[in-house]
Scaffold this motif. Structure first.
Motif, PDB file in Angstrom:
ATOM      1  N   SER A 120      77.834  52.637 -16.965  1.00 19.50           N
ATOM      2  CA  SER A 120      77.907  53.445 -15.869  1.00 19.50           C
ATOM      3  C   SER A 120      79.225  53.838 -15.223  1.00 19.50           C
ATOM      4  O   SER A 120      79.699  54.555 -14.887  1.00 19.50           O
ATOM      5  CB  SER A 120      77.135  52.570 -14.942  1.00 19.50           C
ATOM      6  N   LEU A 121      79.955  52.324 -15.305  1.00 21.99           N
ATOM      7  CA  LEU A 121      81.430  52.670 -14.783  1.00 21.99           C
ATOM      8  C   LEU A 121      82.308  53.473 -15.528  1.00 21.99           C
ATOM      9  O   LEU A 121      83.010  54.385 -15.071  1.00 21.99           O
ATOM     10  CB  LEU A 121      81.879  51.087 -14.492  1.00 21.99           C
ATOM     11  N   CYS A 124      81.667  57.148 -15.143  1.00 24.88           N
ATOM     12  CA  CYS A 124      82.178  57.476 -14.111  1.00 24.88           C
ATOM     13  C   CYS A 124      83.489  57.747 -13.987  1.00 24.88           C
ATOM     14  O   CYS A 124      84.442  58.721 -13.602  1.00 24.88           O
ATOM     15  CB  CYS A 124      82.013  56.539 -12.800  1.00 24.88           C
ATOM     16  N   ILE A 129      79.707  61.027 -13.992  1.00 21.02           N
ATOM     17  CA  ILE A 129      78.920  60.741 -12.792  1.00 21.02           C
ATOM     18  C   ILE A 129      79.779  60.350 -11.795  1.00 21.02           C
ATOM     19  O   ILE A 129      80.957  60.199 -11.833  1.00 21.02           O
ATOM     20  CB  ILE A 129      78.030  59.684 -13.182  1.00 21.02           C
ATOM     21  N   LYS A 130      79.026  60.316 -10.624  1.00 19.36           N
ATOM     22  CA  LYS A 130      79.940  60.079  -9.386  1.00 19.36           C
ATOM     23  C   LYS A 130      79.890  58.564  -9.030  1.00 19.36           C
ATOM     24  O   LYS A 130      78.977  58.048  -9.383  1.00 19.36           O
ATOM     25  CB  LYS A 130      79.544  60.963  -8.232  1.00 19.36           C
ATOM     26  N   PRO A 131      80.876  58.080  -8.093  1.00 21.14           N
ATOM     27  CA  PRO A 131      80.831  56.701  -7.816  1.00 21.14           C
ATOM     28  C   PRO A 131      79.528  56.168  -7.312  1.00 21.14           C
ATOM     29  O   PRO A 131      79.060  54.916  -7.569  1.00 21.14           O
ATOM     30  CB  PRO A 131      82.080  56.465  -6.527  1.00 21.14           C
ATOM     31  N   ASP A 133      76.631  57.229  -8.120  1.00 25.42           N
ATOM     32  CA  ASP A 133      75.800  57.057  -8.894  1.00 25.42           C
ATOM     33  C   ASP A 133      76.004  55.617  -9.542  1.00 25.42           C
ATOM     34  O   ASP A 133      75.093  55.194  -9.822  1.00 25.42           O
ATOM     35  CB  ASP A 133      75.879  58.200  -9.917  1.00 25.42           C
ATOM     36  N   VAL A 134      77.364  55.049  -9.782  1.00 30.88           N
ATOM     37  CA  VAL A 134      77.408  53.784 -10.423  1.00 30.88           C
ATOM     38  C   VAL A 134      76.692  52.728  -9.310  1.00 30.88           C
ATOM     39  O   VAL A 134      75.979  51.902  -9.951  1.00 30.88           O
ATOM     40  CB  VAL A 134      79.036  53.669 -10.526  1.00 30.88           C
TER      41      VAL A 134
END
Length: 233
Positions: A120-121, A124, A129-131, A133-134
């Protein structure tokens, strides 16, 4: 190939062995009701307050992580559970690998969850994806893990199996060795995802995802990184 042999039967029919006892259910409930677990779950779900519209992503990560714990981490114990004591002496590593890799592929196919904070990180950092979302995804992953482990523990206890998996023995593995191993294995994982998931190969799910699953299996079973057996999660 070396086969995994089931422990001697303690008596009783397979049907009796497959019954879930009240004590086993109570043990799982007790695990989930531990104040630390409850507090952690509340904290995970509270993250949704930051972005309620992302509840679907949170739910996918929760379910995906819980299934990953039960089916992927538990792939070894599940060999005996699925095949039974009568057949277990004749099955072993191949069946475990099949459960392990199939679970990774099917979880991704049905839920599309990342199941890993590092993934996930990095997504980002790559701008996919956006922070926020993380934050939501990692909270869902943690919640899924907190729910999945008591379930796996109950399954292992019920069938007399040992819950294994990657672990670090502090008496034989220096902290810096474990740290470097985790860092290198996570780097290899994200590199694999980039090469297989973000190139032309990524258009073919049934080529890409099985290849990623096999690579994860190779990483966590230590052919590359020695003693600690990287977990990456």
């Amino acid at each position: 190939a070396k086969k995994v042999r089931a422990p001697p039967s303690s008596g009783g029919s397979d049907c009796d062995a497959r019954r879930t006892t009240p004590a086993q259910i109570e043990s799982m409930v007790a695990s989930l009701s531990d104040p630390l677990i409850v507090g952690s779950l509340v904290a995970c779900f509270a993250v949704l307050a930051l972005s309620p519209s992302r509840y679907v992503a949170f739910g996918k990560e929760l379910i995906g992580a819980a299934l990953t714990v039960v089916l992927v981490v538990g792939s070894g114990p599940l060999v005996g559970v699925l095949f039974g004591n009568a057949v277990a002496p004749y099955v072993g590593a191949y069946e475990e690998v099949l459960i392990f890799c199939s679970a990774i592929v099917l979880i991704d196919y049905f839920f599309g969850s990342k199941n890993n904070p590092v993934v996930s990180l990095v997504l980002c950092m790559w701008g996919f994806i956006k922070p926020i979302d993380v934050v939501v995804e990692v909270a869902g992953q943690m919640a899924g893990g907190l729910i999945g482990f008591p379930i796996l523990s109950m399954i292992c206890t019920k069938y007399g199996k040992e819950m294994g998996g990657p672990s670090v023995d502090p008496t034989s593995t220096p902290f810096n060795t474990a740290l470097i191993s985790e860092a290198l294995s996570s780097s290899l994982l994200t590199t694999t995802i980039a090469l297989l998931g973000m190139t032309a190969i990524g258009q073919y799910f049934w080529v890409k995802q099985p290849a990623i699953a096999v690579m994860i299996r190779l990483i966590v079973t230590r052919p590359f990184f020695g003693a600690p057996g990287p977990a990456m999660n």
